[in-house]
Design a protein around this motif. Structure first.
Motif: not given
Length: 255
Positions: A11-14, A42-49, A53-59, A62-68
Protein backbone atom coordinates in the motif's frame (compact mmCIF):
# COMPACT_ATOMS: atom_id res chain seq x y z
CA UNK A 1 18.30 -14.35 -2.46
CA UNK A 2 15.44 -16.78 -3.04
CA UNK A 3 11.99 -15.55 -4.03
CA UNK A 4 10.59 -13.62 -1.07
CA UNK A 5 6.99 -14.54 -1.93
CA UNK A 6 4.99 -15.55 -4.97
CA UNK A 7 2.67 -12.56 -4.53
CA UNK A 8 3.19 -9.26 -2.71
CA UNK A 9 0.88 -6.29 -2.18
CA UNK A 10 2.21 -2.89 -1.08
CA UNK A 11 0.00 0.00 0.00
CA UNK A 12 1.09 3.60 -0.54
CA UNK A 13 3.43 2.51 -3.32
CA UNK A 14 3.48 5.65 -5.47
CA UNK A 15 6.38 7.28 -3.57
CA UNK A 16 9.01 6.90 -0.88
CA UNK A 17 9.47 3.56 0.84
CA UNK A 18 6.51 1.92 -0.89
CA UNK A 19 7.75 2.83 -4.36
CA UNK A 20 11.26 1.61 -3.53
CA UNK A 21 9.93 -1.71 -2.20
CA UNK A 22 8.13 -2.25 -5.51
CA UNK A 23 11.22 -1.18 -7.46
CA UNK A 24 13.62 -3.50 -5.63
CA UNK A 25 11.23 -6.46 -5.70
CA UNK A 26 10.69 -6.10 -9.45
CA UNK A 27 14.44 -5.75 -10.13
CA UNK A 28 15.49 -8.68 -7.96
CA UNK A 29 17.03 -11.77 -9.63
CA UNK A 30 13.95 -13.80 -8.69
CA UNK A 31 11.05 -11.34 -8.49
CA UNK A 32 7.61 -12.26 -7.20
CA UNK A 33 5.21 -13.44 -9.87
CA UNK A 34 2.72 -10.77 -8.80
CA UNK A 35 3.61 -7.37 -7.31
CA UNK A 36 0.44 -5.44 -6.56
CA UNK A 37 1.42 -1.78 -6.32
CA UNK A 38 -1.46 0.10 -4.77
CA UNK A 39 -2.21 3.75 -3.99
CA UNK A 40 -5.17 6.11 -4.06
CA UNK A 41 -4.72 7.21 -7.69
CA UNK A 42 -2.25 4.99 -9.57
CA UNK A 43 -3.29 6.39 -12.95
CA UNK A 44 -3.03 10.05 -11.90
CA UNK A 45 -0.07 12.46 -11.94
CA UNK A 46 1.14 11.35 -8.50
CA UNK A 47 1.44 7.82 -9.82
CA UNK A 48 3.77 8.73 -12.71
CA UNK A 49 6.88 7.05 -11.26
CA UNK A 50 4.82 3.94 -10.52
CA UNK A 51 3.37 3.91 -14.04
CA UNK A 52 6.87 4.11 -15.55
CA UNK A 53 8.06 1.28 -13.33
CA UNK A 54 5.08 -0.92 -14.24
CA UNK A 55 5.79 -0.36 -17.94
CA UNK A 56 9.23 -1.92 -17.43
CA UNK A 57 8.16 -4.92 -15.34
CA UNK A 58 5.18 -7.13 -16.25
CA UNK A 59 5.09 -8.51 -12.70
CA UNK A 60 3.83 -5.13 -11.42
CA UNK A 61 0.07 -4.66 -11.41
CA UNK A 62 -1.29 -1.21 -10.53
CA UNK A 63 -4.33 -1.35 -8.25
CA UNK A 64 -6.40 1.52 -6.89
CA UNK A 65 -6.66 1.27 -3.10
CA UNK A 66 -7.56 4.01 -0.62
CA UNK A 67 -6.91 2.50 2.81
CA UNK A 68 -9.53 4.68 4.54
CA UNK A 69 -12.26 3.89 2.01
CA UNK A 70 -13.88 0.49 2.56
CA UNK A 71 -15.47 0.17 -0.93
CA UNK A 72 -12.04 0.97 -2.41
CA UNK A 73 -10.38 -1.74 -0.31
CA UNK A 74 -13.01 -4.30 -1.32
CA UNK A 75 -12.60 -3.34 -4.97
CA UNK A 76 -8.85 -3.92 -4.61
CA UNK A 77 -9.49 -7.34 -3.07
CA UNK A 78 -11.55 -8.31 -6.11
CA UNK A 79 -8.94 -6.98 -8.54
CA UNK A 80 -6.09 -8.77 -6.77
CA UNK A 81 -8.07 -12.00 -6.45
CA UNK A 82 -8.73 -12.05 -10.19
CA UNK A 83 -4.97 -12.23 -10.84
CA UNK A 84 -4.19 -14.86 -8.21
CA UNK A 85 -6.36 -17.64 -9.66
CA UNK A 86 -7.09 -19.32 -6.34
CA UNK A 87 -3.54 -19.31 -4.96
CA UNK A 88 -4.03 -16.51 -2.44
CA UNK A 89 -1.92 -13.53 -1.41
CA UNK A 90 1.36 -14.35 0.33
CA UNK A 91 2.60 -11.00 1.58
CA UNK A 92 0.70 -7.83 2.51
CA UNK A 93 2.86 -4.80 3.32
CA UNK A 94 0.88 -2.03 5.01
CA UNK A 95 3.09 0.92 4.12
CA UNK A 96 0.58 3.75 3.53
CA UNK A 97 0.64 6.33 6.30
CA UNK A 98 0.66 10.03 7.09
CA UNK A 99 2.75 12.16 9.42
CA UNK A 100 1.83 15.05 11.70
CA UNK A 101 4.04 17.40 13.68
CA UNK A 102 1.22 18.73 15.86
CA UNK A 103 2.28 19.89 19.31
CA UNK A 104 0.17 20.24 22.44
CA UNK A 105 -0.57 23.86 21.52
CA UNK A 106 -1.28 23.31 17.82
CA UNK A 107 -3.17 20.02 18.12
CA UNK A 108 -6.53 19.87 16.38
CA UNK A 109 -8.92 17.02 17.20
CA UNK A 110 -9.88 16.50 13.56
CA UNK A 111 -6.24 16.15 12.59
CA UNK A 112 -5.76 13.59 15.36
CA UNK A 113 -8.72 11.57 14.11
CA UNK A 114 -7.61 11.80 10.47
CA UNK A 115 -4.12 10.51 11.31
CA UNK A 116 -5.60 7.63 13.32
CA UNK A 117 -7.93 6.78 10.43
CA UNK A 118 -4.97 6.41 8.05
CA UNK A 119 -2.32 4.93 10.36
CA UNK A 120 -4.43 2.62 12.53
CA UNK A 121 -7.87 1.94 11.08
CA UNK A 122 -6.56 1.78 7.50
CA UNK A 123 -4.02 -1.04 7.97
CA UNK A 124 -6.48 -2.96 10.13
CA UNK A 125 -9.24 -2.71 7.52
CA UNK A 126 -6.86 -3.73 4.75
CA UNK A 127 -5.69 -6.78 6.72
CA UNK A 128 -9.27 -7.78 7.51
CA UNK A 129 -10.52 -7.50 3.93
CA UNK A 130 -7.52 -9.34 2.45
CA UNK A 131 -7.66 -12.04 5.14
CA UNK A 132 -9.47 -14.62 2.92
CA UNK A 133 -6.69 -14.32 0.31
CA UNK A 134 -4.00 -14.56 3.00
CA UNK A 135 -5.69 -17.64 4.50
CA UNK A 136 -5.89 -19.18 1.04
CA UNK A 137 -2.16 -18.67 0.56
CA UNK A 138 -1.33 -20.08 4.01
CA UNK A 139 -3.33 -23.24 3.34
CA UNK A 140 -2.01 -23.79 -0.16
CA UNK A 141 1.67 -23.04 0.41
CA UNK A 142 2.59 -26.58 1.40
CA UNK A 143 4.87 -25.18 4.09
CA UNK A 144 5.00 -25.50 7.85
CA UNK A 145 5.74 -22.64 10.22
CA UNK A 146 5.41 -18.95 9.51
CA UNK A 147 7.17 -16.95 6.80
CA UNK A 148 6.62 -14.24 4.22
CA UNK A 149 6.73 -16.94 1.57
CA UNK A 150 3.66 -18.57 3.12
CA UNK A 151 1.47 -15.70 4.34
CA UNK A 152 2.31 -12.52 6.23
CA UNK A 153 1.11 -9.05 7.20
CA UNK A 154 3.95 -6.54 7.61
CA UNK A 155 3.08 -3.16 9.13
CA UNK A 156 5.58 -0.37 8.46
CA UNK A 157 5.90 1.31 11.85
CA UNK A 158 8.40 3.65 13.50
CA UNK A 159 10.43 3.78 16.69
CA UNK A 160 8.66 7.10 17.33
CA UNK A 161 5.69 4.92 18.29
CA UNK A 162 7.71 3.18 21.00
CA UNK A 163 6.42 4.25 24.42
CA UNK A 164 9.60 3.09 26.12
CA UNK A 165 11.86 5.07 23.76
CA UNK A 166 9.70 8.21 23.75
CA UNK A 167 11.63 10.21 26.34
CA UNK A 168 14.94 9.40 24.69
CA UNK A 169 14.01 10.48 21.16
CA UNK A 170 14.54 14.23 20.77
CA UNK A 171 12.13 14.92 17.89
CA UNK A 172 9.04 17.08 18.44
CA UNK A 173 6.11 15.50 20.30
CA UNK A 174 4.15 14.84 17.06
CA UNK A 175 1.14 13.76 19.11
CA UNK A 176 -1.08 12.37 16.32
CA UNK A 177 1.74 10.53 14.55
CA UNK A 178 3.39 9.01 17.61
CA UNK A 179 0.13 8.00 19.27
CA UNK A 180 -1.21 6.49 16.05
CA UNK A 181 1.94 4.44 15.50
CA UNK A 182 1.83 3.16 19.09
CA UNK A 183 -1.75 2.09 18.39
CA UNK A 184 -0.71 0.49 15.11
CA UNK A 185 1.89 -1.51 17.01
CA UNK A 186 -0.86 -2.86 19.27
CA UNK A 187 -2.86 -3.77 16.15
CA UNK A 188 0.16 -5.76 14.94
CA UNK A 189 0.38 -7.63 18.24
CA UNK A 190 -3.35 -8.41 18.18
CA UNK A 191 -3.18 -9.61 14.59
CA UNK A 192 -0.22 -11.83 15.45
CA UNK A 193 -2.10 -13.39 18.35
CA UNK A 194 -5.22 -14.03 16.27
CA UNK A 195 -3.66 -15.13 12.98
CA UNK A 196 -0.72 -17.25 14.10
CA UNK A 197 -2.82 -20.42 14.22
CA UNK A 198 -4.04 -19.65 10.68
CA UNK A 199 -0.43 -19.76 9.42
CA UNK A 200 -0.13 -15.99 8.97
CA UNK A 201 2.92 -14.11 10.26
CA UNK A 202 2.44 -10.54 11.56
CA UNK A 203 5.35 -8.18 12.25
CA UNK A 204 5.94 -4.43 12.71
CA UNK A 205 9.05 -2.92 11.11
CA UNK A 206 10.74 0.45 11.71
CA UNK A 207 12.39 1.49 8.41
CA UNK A 208 14.75 3.98 10.03
CA UNK A 209 14.74 7.73 9.57
CA UNK A 210 14.66 7.84 5.79
CA UNK A 211 15.11 10.59 3.18
CA UNK A 212 11.54 10.70 1.87
CA UNK A 213 8.81 13.35 1.66
CA UNK A 214 7.81 12.30 5.16
CA UNK A 215 11.31 11.87 6.56
CA UNK A 216 12.72 15.02 4.86
CA UNK A 217 16.24 15.58 3.56
CA UNK A 218 17.52 15.82 7.15
CA UNK A 219 17.19 12.04 7.49
CA UNK A 220 20.51 10.12 7.52
CA UNK A 221 19.29 7.00 5.70
CA UNK A 222 18.62 6.68 1.96
CA UNK A 223 15.43 4.98 0.88
CA UNK A 224 17.48 2.45 -1.13
CA UNK A 225 19.49 1.38 1.93
CA UNK A 226 16.41 1.19 4.15
CA UNK A 227 14.46 -0.98 1.72
CA UNK A 228 17.44 -3.27 1.08
CA UNK A 229 17.51 -3.89 4.82
CA UNK A 230 13.75 -4.34 5.09
CA UNK A 231 13.65 -6.94 2.31
CA UNK A 232 16.59 -8.82 3.84
CA UNK A 233 14.79 -8.89 7.20
CA UNK A 234 11.53 -10.04 5.60
CA UNK A 235 13.29 -12.94 3.89
CA UNK A 236 14.67 -14.10 7.26
CA UNK A 237 11.44 -13.96 9.28
CA UNK A 238 10.15 -17.17 10.82
CA UNK A 239 7.76 -18.36 13.53
CA UNK A 240 9.98 -16.81 16.22
CA UNK A 241 9.30 -13.33 14.85
CA UNK A 242 5.51 -13.50 15.18
CA UNK A 243 4.31 -10.27 16.78
CA UNK A 244 7.80 -8.73 16.86
CA UNK A 245 8.76 -5.06 16.50
CA UNK A 246 11.96 -4.93 14.44
CA UNK A 247 14.02 -2.32 12.66
CA UNK A 248 15.36 -2.45 9.08
CA UNK A 249 18.46 -4.26 10.33
CA UNK A 250 16.51 -6.95 12.18
CA UNK A 251 17.09 -5.58 15.69
CA UNK A 252 14.27 -5.94 18.22
CA UNK A 253 12.78 -2.66 19.43
CA UNK A 254 10.99 -2.07 22.77
CA UNK A 255 7.27 -1.38 22.69
Amino acid sequence: MAVLARSVLVTGSNRGIGLEIVRQLAASPQPPQHIFATCRDPEGPRGKALQELAAQHPSIKLVQLDTVNLPSIRGAVRAVGSHLTGQGLNLLINNAGVSSHATLRSLDSQEMLAVFATNVVGPLQVAREFLPLLEQAAKGAGKEGLSCGRAAVINISTKLGSIRLCLGVPEAPMYPYRASKAAQNMVTRCLAAELQDKGILCVAIHPGWVKTDMGTEKAPLTVEHSVQGILTVLASLSQDASGAFLDWEGNHLPW
